[in-house]
Design a protein around this motif. Structure first.
Motif, PDB file in Angstrom:
ATOM      1  N   ASN A  61       0.852  -1.183   0.000  1.00  0.00           N
ATOM      2  CA  ASN A  61       0.000   0.000   0.000  1.00  0.00           C
ATOM      3  C   ASN A  61       0.885   1.229   0.000  1.00  0.00           C
ATOM      4  N   GLY A  62       0.807   2.045  -1.059  1.00  0.00           N
ATOM      5  CA  GLY A  62       1.622   3.250  -1.094  1.00  0.00           C
ATOM      6  C   GLY A  62       1.766   3.779  -2.501  1.00  0.00           C
ATOM      7  N   THR A  63       2.885   4.483  -2.736  1.00  0.00           N
ATOM      8  CA  THR A  63       3.132   5.135  -4.017  1.00  0.00           C
ATOM      9  C   THR A  63       4.527   4.786  -4.519  1.00  0.00           C
ATOM     10  N   LYS A  72      -0.155   4.783  -7.809  1.00  0.00           N
ATOM     11  CA  LYS A  72      -0.710   4.429  -6.515  1.00  0.00           C
ATOM     12  C   LYS A  72      -0.907   2.926  -6.483  1.00  0.00           C
ATOM     13  N   VAL A  73      -0.351   2.271  -5.451  1.00  0.00           N
ATOM     14  CA  VAL A  73      -0.403   0.815  -5.340  1.00  0.00           C
ATOM     15  C   VAL A  73      -1.297   0.440  -4.167  1.00  0.00           C
ATOM     16  N   TYR A 281      12.783   9.510  -8.257  1.00  0.00           N
ATOM     17  CA  TYR A 281      12.443   8.150  -7.835  1.00  0.00           C
ATOM     18  C   TYR A 281      11.967   8.226  -6.393  1.00  0.00           C
ATOM     19  N   GLN A 282      10.831   7.612  -6.111  1.00  0.00           N
ATOM     20  CA  GLN A 282      10.304   7.592  -4.746  1.00  0.00           C
ATOM     21  C   GLN A 282       9.631   6.256  -4.480  1.00  0.00           C
ATOM     22  N   PHE A 283       9.919   5.726  -3.292  1.00  0.00           N
ATOM     23  CA  PHE A 283       9.260   4.500  -2.830  1.00  0.00           C
ATOM     24  C   PHE A 283       8.678   4.822  -1.470  1.00  0.00           C
ATOM     25  N   ASP A 284       7.397   5.132  -1.450  1.00  0.00           N
ATOM     26  CA  ASP A 284       6.663   5.474  -0.226  1.00  0.00           C
ATOM     27  C   ASP A 284       5.654   4.353  -0.016  1.00  0.00           C
ATOM     28  N   MET A 285       6.051   3.317   0.725  1.00  0.00           N
ATOM     29  CA  MET A 285       5.295   2.080   0.699  1.00  0.00           C
ATOM     30  C   MET A 285       5.253   1.403   2.062  1.00  0.00           C
ATOM     31  N   LEU A 286       4.081   0.837   2.371  1.00  0.00           N
ATOM     32  CA  LEU A 286       3.900  -0.032   3.525  1.00  0.00           C
ATOM     33  C   LEU A 286       3.762  -1.461   3.019  1.00  0.00           C
ATOM     34  N   GLN A 287       4.641  -2.335   3.498  1.00  0.00           N
ATOM     35  CA  GLN A 287       4.561  -3.762   3.205  1.00  0.00           C
ATOM     36  C   GLN A 287       4.132  -4.465   4.488  1.00  0.00           C
ATOM     37  N   HIS A 288       3.110  -5.286   4.406  1.00  0.00           N
ATOM     38  CA  HIS A 288       2.606  -5.913   5.630  1.00  0.00           C
ATOM     39  C   HIS A 288       1.919  -7.225   5.287  1.00  0.00           C
ATOM     40  N   GLY A 289       1.892  -8.128   6.278  1.00  0.00           N
ATOM     41  CA  GLY A 289       1.207  -9.382   6.073  1.00  0.00           C
ATOM     42  C   GLY A 289       1.659 -10.448   7.049  1.00  0.00           C
ATOM     43  N   PRO A 290       0.993 -11.619   7.048  1.00  0.00           N
ATOM     44  CA  PRO A 290       1.342 -12.720   7.955  1.00  0.00           C
ATOM     45  C   PRO A 290       2.721 -13.298   7.630  1.00  0.00           C
TER      46      PRO A 290
END
Length: 298
Positions: A61-63, A72-73, A281-290
Motif C-alpha cells: 500500500n503506497g506510491t 498508486k499501489v 524516484y520515490q518509494f513510499d510504501m507499507l509492506q505488511h502481512g502474515p
C-alpha cells in the motif's frame, strides 16, 4: 620430684613449639586451620544459533514513482498471487546468542509483478510535461538486508526486554508501464508497441535503525516476541519503521537441533526519495502481512 606430670615432662624433653604424641598430637591436628576451599570459576556461556526460513505473505500500500511518473499501489497478498505475473521470494532470519548479547541478520528478496487492476496513475513530478497515461503494470525487484545487535537490559521471571541497533540495506529495481497517448512525453521512456516503460535502474540506500523487543516465555518451549524499530532519520530514507509480532512453539528435537514453528505478522514502512523531475524516484510504501516459518536452534 621423681615423677613429673606428663605435660611437664613433655615440656622439658622436647624443643619449644612441639607437642608429645598421642592425644596431644590429635588435639594439635584439630586446632590447625582447615584448608581454604577451592572456588571454581563459572563456565562461560556458549553461543547458540537459530536459523529461521520463512514466508512473508506481503501486501503493498503506497506510491511508487519512477522517472517522475507515479503510481498508486493498493494490492493485498491475494491480489498479488491472483493477478501478478511474477511472485518470487526468498526470506530468512539468523540469530546468534551468548548470554544477554545476540547478533542478528534478516534477508528478504522478492520480485513482484502487478497489473493495472491494483495500480493507478498519479500526478506527474514537477518538470515532467504532458498528461498522465493509464498505468498498465508495475514490476518491482527488491532486496532488504538487516544486520545488528541486541542486548538484554531487563529480565523478570518469564519476561525479558532487549535494546537493539543496526542498519537496514535496501536494493530496488522497478519498471512502470504506461499506456502510450499523444499527450504523454516519452523522451526518457522506452516505447514498446502501445506501452511506454519507465525504468528506475538500480536504486540502493542504507538506513540506520534503533529499537527494542519483548520476549515472553508463555510456557516451556513457547515464546511470544514483540519487536519495534525506527530508522532512516534522513540519512538514507526520510523515515522507516517496522513492527513485528510472532509466536514460536517447539515441535521437537532431532540430533541436538530443536525445531519450532513460527507464526506472526510483520509490517515494514519506508519513505525514500531521490532526484527531481524526470530523475525523480520515490518509494513510499507499507509492506505488511502474515509470517509463517520454521526455526532450527542449535
Amino acid at each position: 620430684m621423681r615423677y613429673l606430670p606428663h605435660w611437664l615432662s613433655c615440656a622439658l624433653m622436647v624443643p619449644a613449639g612441639l607437642l608429645c604424641g598421642g592425644a596431644d598430637s590429635a588435639l594439635a591436628a584439630d586446632l590447625s586451620p582447615p584448608p581454604a576451599p577451592v572456588i571454581e570459576a563459572p563456565a562461560l556461556p556458549g553461543w547458540t544459533y537459530r536459523f529461521t526460513p520463512y514466508g512473508w505473505l506481503t501486501a503493498l500500500n503506497g506510491t511508487q514513482t519512477i522517472r517522475g511518473r507515479s503510481a498508486k499501489v493498493n494490492a493485498s497478498f491475494a491480489d498479488i498471487v491472483e493477478k501478478s505475473d511474477t511472485l518470487v521470494a526468498l526470506m530468512g532470519d539468523f540469530e546468534a546468542r551468548n548470554g544477554p548479547l545476540s547478533l542478528f541478520t534478516d534477508v528478504v528478496w522478492s520480485k513482484i509483478g502487478l497489473d493495472g487492476g491494483n495500480i493507478r496513475s498519479r500526478t506527474l513530478a514537477p518538470g515532467v510535461t504532458g498528461t498522465l497515461a493509464t498505468s498498465l503494470s508495475l514490476d518491482i525487484e527488491m532486496a532488504i538486508v538487516e544486520a545488528g545487535a541486541a542486548y538484554e537490559v531487563y529480565r523478570t521471571g518469564p519476561l525479558a526486554f532487549d535494546l537493539l541497533a543496526g542498519a537496514r540495506y535496501w536494493h530496488q529495481s522497478a519498471d512502470l508501464s504506461l499506456a502510450v497517448a499523444g499527450t504523454v512525453s516519452t523522451a526518457d521512456l522506452d516505447v514498446v508497441g502501445a506501452r511506454a516503460i519507465a525504468h528506475s535502474g538500480s536504486v540502493d540506500w542504507l538506513d540506520p535503525m534503533i529499537g527494542g523487543r519483548i520476549r515472553y516465555t508463555v510456557a516451556p518451549g513457547h515464546e511470544l516476541l514483540l519487536r519495534g524499530d525506527i530508522g532512516g532519520f534522513g540519512l538514507g530514507s526520510d523515515l522507516s519503521w517496522q513492527a513485528i509480532g510472532a509466536y514460536g512453539f517447539e515441535l521437537g528435537t532431532y540430533q541436538s537441533i530443536t525445531f519450532s514453528g513460527v507464526i506472526g505478522y510483520r509490517a515494514l514502512y519506508v519513505d525514500y526519495a531521490q532526484g527531481e523531475g524526470r530523475q525523480r524516484y520515490q518509494f513510499d510504501m507499507l509492506q505488511h502481512g502474515p509470517v509463517l516459518g520454521i526455526s532450527a536452534r542449535f
